[in-house]
Write a protein that holds these residues in place. Structure first.
Motif, PDB file in Angstrom:
ATOM      1  N   ARG A 185      10.374  11.851   7.823  1.00 21.15           N
ATOM      2  CA  ARG A 185      10.292  11.226   8.758  1.00 21.15           C
ATOM      3  C   ARG A 185       8.915  11.532   9.469  1.00 21.15           C
ATOM      4  O   ARG A 185       8.184  10.589  10.077  1.00 21.15           O
ATOM      5  CB  ARG A 185      11.683  11.849   9.713  1.00 21.15           C
ATOM      6  CG  ARG A 185      11.490  10.774  10.966  1.00 21.15           C
ATOM      7  CD  ARG A 185      12.432  11.604  12.260  1.00 21.15           C
ATOM      8  NE  ARG A 185      11.968  13.183  12.474  1.00 21.15           N
ATOM      9  CZ  ARG A 185      10.934  13.156  13.355  1.00 21.15           C
ATOM     10  NH1 ARG A 185      10.407  12.003  13.846  1.00 21.15           N
ATOM     11  NH2 ARG A 185      10.529  14.492  13.569  1.00 21.15           N
ATOM     12  N   THR A 186       8.665  13.007   9.345  1.00 21.55           N
ATOM     13  CA  THR A 186       7.305  13.311  10.205  1.00 21.55           C
ATOM     14  C   THR A 186       6.017  12.735   9.440  1.00 21.55           C
ATOM     15  O   THR A 186       5.155  12.290  10.182  1.00 21.55           O
ATOM     16  CB  THR A 186       7.272  14.848  10.077  1.00 21.55           C
ATOM     17  OG1 THR A 186       8.226  15.263  10.718  1.00 21.55           O
ATOM     18  CG2 THR A 186       6.047  15.393  10.857  1.00 21.55           C
ATOM     19  N   ILE A 187       5.965  12.711   8.188  1.00 27.00           N
ATOM     20  CA  ILE A 187       4.920  12.320   7.477  1.00 27.00           C
ATOM     21  C   ILE A 187       4.905  10.673   7.613  1.00 27.00           C
ATOM     22  O   ILE A 187       3.750  10.090   7.932  1.00 27.00           O
ATOM     23  CB  ILE A 187       5.077  12.426   6.071  1.00 27.00           C
ATOM     24  CG1 ILE A 187       4.885  13.868   5.661  1.00 27.00           C
ATOM     25  CG2 ILE A 187       4.053  11.636   5.293  1.00 27.00           C
ATOM     26  CD1 ILE A 187       5.387  14.203   4.082  1.00 27.00           C
ATOM     27  N   GLN A 188       6.075  10.052   7.727  1.00 23.11           N
ATOM     28  CA  GLN A 188       5.913   8.630   8.059  1.00 23.11           C
ATOM     29  C   GLN A 188       5.357   8.204   9.373  1.00 23.11           C
ATOM     30  O   GLN A 188       4.725   7.163   9.567  1.00 23.11           O
ATOM     31  CB  GLN A 188       7.318   8.066   7.781  1.00 23.11           C
ATOM     32  CG  GLN A 188       7.592   6.323   7.807  1.00 23.11           C
ATOM     33  CD  GLN A 188       6.670   5.778   6.619  1.00 23.11           C
ATOM     34  OE1 GLN A 188       6.567   6.466   5.533  1.00 23.11           O
ATOM     35  NE2 GLN A 188       6.240   4.738   6.806  1.00 23.11           N
ATOM     36  N   SER A 189       5.973   8.989  10.251  1.00 23.92           N
ATOM     37  CA  SER A 189       5.397   8.708  11.775  1.00 23.92           C
ATOM     38  C   SER A 189       4.084   8.891  11.803  1.00 23.92           C
ATOM     39  O   SER A 189       3.314   7.924  12.596  1.00 23.92           O
ATOM     40  CB  SER A 189       6.153   9.670  12.664  1.00 23.92           C
ATOM     41  OG  SER A 189       5.727   9.729  13.918  1.00 23.92           O
ATOM     42  N   ILE A 190       3.407  10.050  11.272  1.00 20.60           N
ATOM     43  CA  ILE A 190       1.699  10.061  11.244  1.00 20.60           C
ATOM     44  C   ILE A 190       1.110   8.988  10.696  1.00 20.60           C
ATOM     45  O   ILE A 190       0.092   8.417  11.175  1.00 20.60           O
ATOM     46  CB  ILE A 190       1.299  11.427  10.712  1.00 20.60           C
ATOM     47  CG1 ILE A 190       2.218  12.811  11.563  1.00 20.60           C
ATOM     48  CG2 ILE A 190      -0.151  11.617  10.777  1.00 20.60           C
ATOM     49  CD1 ILE A 190       1.808  12.736  13.102  1.00 20.60           C
ATOM     50  N   ILE A 191       1.515   8.591   9.507  1.00 20.66           N
ATOM     51  CA  ILE A 191       0.929   7.555   8.700  1.00 20.66           C
ATOM     52  C   ILE A 191       0.975   6.329   9.515  1.00 20.66           C
ATOM     53  O   ILE A 191       0.283   5.417   9.625  1.00 20.66           O
ATOM     54  CB  ILE A 191       1.674   7.326   7.327  1.00 20.66           C
ATOM     55  CG1 ILE A 191       1.479   8.718   6.429  1.00 20.66           C
ATOM     56  CG2 ILE A 191       1.118   6.099   6.607  1.00 20.66           C
ATOM     57  CD1 ILE A 191       2.084   8.435   5.137  1.00 20.66           C
ATOM     58  N   GLU A 192       2.132   5.968  10.137  1.00 22.41           N
ATOM     59  CA  GLU A 192       2.220   4.492  10.830  1.00 22.41           C
ATOM     60  C   GLU A 192       1.523   4.574  11.993  1.00 22.41           C
ATOM     61  O   GLU A 192       0.765   3.725  12.440  1.00 22.41           O
ATOM     62  CB  GLU A 192       3.716   4.599  11.181  1.00 22.41           C
ATOM     63  CG  GLU A 192       4.707   4.014  10.070  1.00 22.41           C
ATOM     64  CD  GLU A 192       5.997   4.026  10.483  1.00 22.41           C
ATOM     65  OE1 GLU A 192       6.487   4.427  11.840  1.00 22.41           O
ATOM     66  OE2 GLU A 192       7.188   3.671   9.537  1.00 22.41           O
ATOM     67  N   GLY A 193       1.140   5.762  12.645  1.00 19.29           N
ATOM     68  CA  GLY A 193       0.382   5.941  13.929  1.00 19.29           C
ATOM     69  C   GLY A 193      -1.273   5.723  13.531  1.00 19.29           C
ATOM     70  O   GLY A 193      -1.913   4.993  14.043  1.00 19.29           O
ATOM     71  N   ARG A 194      -1.674   6.216  12.312  1.00 20.89           N
ATOM     72  CA  ARG A 194      -2.817   6.100  11.690  1.00 20.89           C
ATOM     73  C   ARG A 194      -3.130   4.609  11.461  1.00 20.89           C
ATOM     74  O   ARG A 194      -4.198   3.923  11.836  1.00 20.89           O
ATOM     75  CB  ARG A 194      -3.003   6.841  10.405  1.00 20.89           C
ATOM     76  CG  ARG A 194      -4.392   6.834   9.905  1.00 20.89           C
ATOM     77  CD  ARG A 194      -5.542   7.226  10.923  1.00 20.89           C
ATOM     78  NE  ARG A 194      -5.263   8.350  11.394  1.00 20.89           N
ATOM     79  CZ  ARG A 194      -5.604   9.740  10.766  1.00 20.89           C
ATOM     80  NH1 ARG A 194      -6.322   9.694   9.899  1.00 20.89           N
ATOM     81  NH2 ARG A 194      -5.329  10.754  11.532  1.00 20.89           N
TER      82      ARG A 194
END
Length: 275
Positions: free
Chosen positions: A258-267
């Motif tokens: 969840r954390t990794i996905q959130s950062i990728i989506e933000g980028r």
């Protein structure tokens, strides 16, 4: 059903520092680092709240040689045999032993004048030393995550021979020496990549797990590495998180994802918006 409170009080009455552990786990149920031992009244209150708590003992007046099975990645029993062949069986006299739920072995020995008092992770392949006042090990009749109970093999704690103390002191000196040499060799001219590599391999603590994963995800995305490579590196970071006692404390895989996905989506959103 086992009366875990009865056992916890028994250990307390024997002079041990007792800890409540979440059922079928090794996770402490309370904050205890650098705090006094629980009183009898506190033990009764805690186990009344959750009668299924496992039981652990802090390594205050004793230390524990923790031998893992090959299932944990390294064959501690093979390493232990090698130690006895190298230094002799007399270095490890018969003592109080606990067979863990996973088939490992804990050897208990009395400290001498408070020594040893440090934790040595990977003292040998598959063998850790638990000796810090904030270290602990589970005791019978605790139940492991696989449903199997811990069990006693012997019931008297032996005096550790002088040779074992000498070996441990030599190991501590070697560990400190290696660390200082490594630190000196890499202390100058370190660039951004070098600092990032340090972050990926150094010890991180439980309290900052989400922030650490998020921060490292962002930094790794900047390098242009593939998502698969980034994910693999972050799984390794997650596996090395520890709590205040030095025990492994990784995030659940779902939380890491969840954390990794959130950062990728933000980028991705930032790129789409031209930032």
């Amino acid at each position: 059903m086992l009366n875990m409170m009865k056992y916890a009080l028994y250990y307390h009455d024997k002079g041990f520092s007792v800890l409540p552990i979440e059922p079928r786990s090794k996770k402490p149920a309370i904050q205890f680092a650098n705090k006094p031992s629980l009183t009898k009244e506190e033990i009764i209150k805690l186990w009344k709240q959750n009668p299924s708590y496992n039981i652990a003992i802090r390594t205050t007046d004793h230390f524990v040689i923790d031998i893992d099975t090959i299932d944990h990645g390294k064959d501690g029993f093979k390493s232990f045999q090698a130690l006895k062949q190298q230094f002799g069986d007399a270095l490890f006299p018969p003592t109080l032993e606990v067979r863990t739920g996973s088939g490992g072995l804990h050897l208990w020995y009395k400290k001498k004048e408070g020594y040893p008092n440090k934790q040595l992770i990977a003292w040998r392949d598959g063998i850790d030393l638990k000796a810090h006042i904030n270290n602990y090990t589970l005791v019978p009749p605790s139940v492991s995550s696989n449903g199997k109970q811990y069990g006693w093999i012997k019931r008297e704690i032996a005096e550790a021979p002088k040779g074992l103390f000498s070996l441990l002191k030599a190991s501590e000196k070697q560990s400190n020496s290696n660390y200082k040499k490594l630190n000196y060799a890499n202390s100058s001219n370190k660039n951004w990549t070098g600092r990032l590599l340090d972050e990926l391999t150094e010890k991180h603590y439980k309290g900052a797990r989400n922030d650490t994963i998020a921060s490292l995800t962002g930094k790794l995305l900047i390098t242009g590495a593939s998502i698969d490579a980034i994910y693999s590196l972050l799984l390794n970071v997650n596996n090395n998180f520890v709590d205040e006692t030095g025990n492994k404390a990784p995030l659940p895989l779902k939380e890491v994802n969840r954390t990794i996905q959130s950062i990728i989506e933000g980028r991705v959103r930032a790129i789409e918006q031209g930032h």
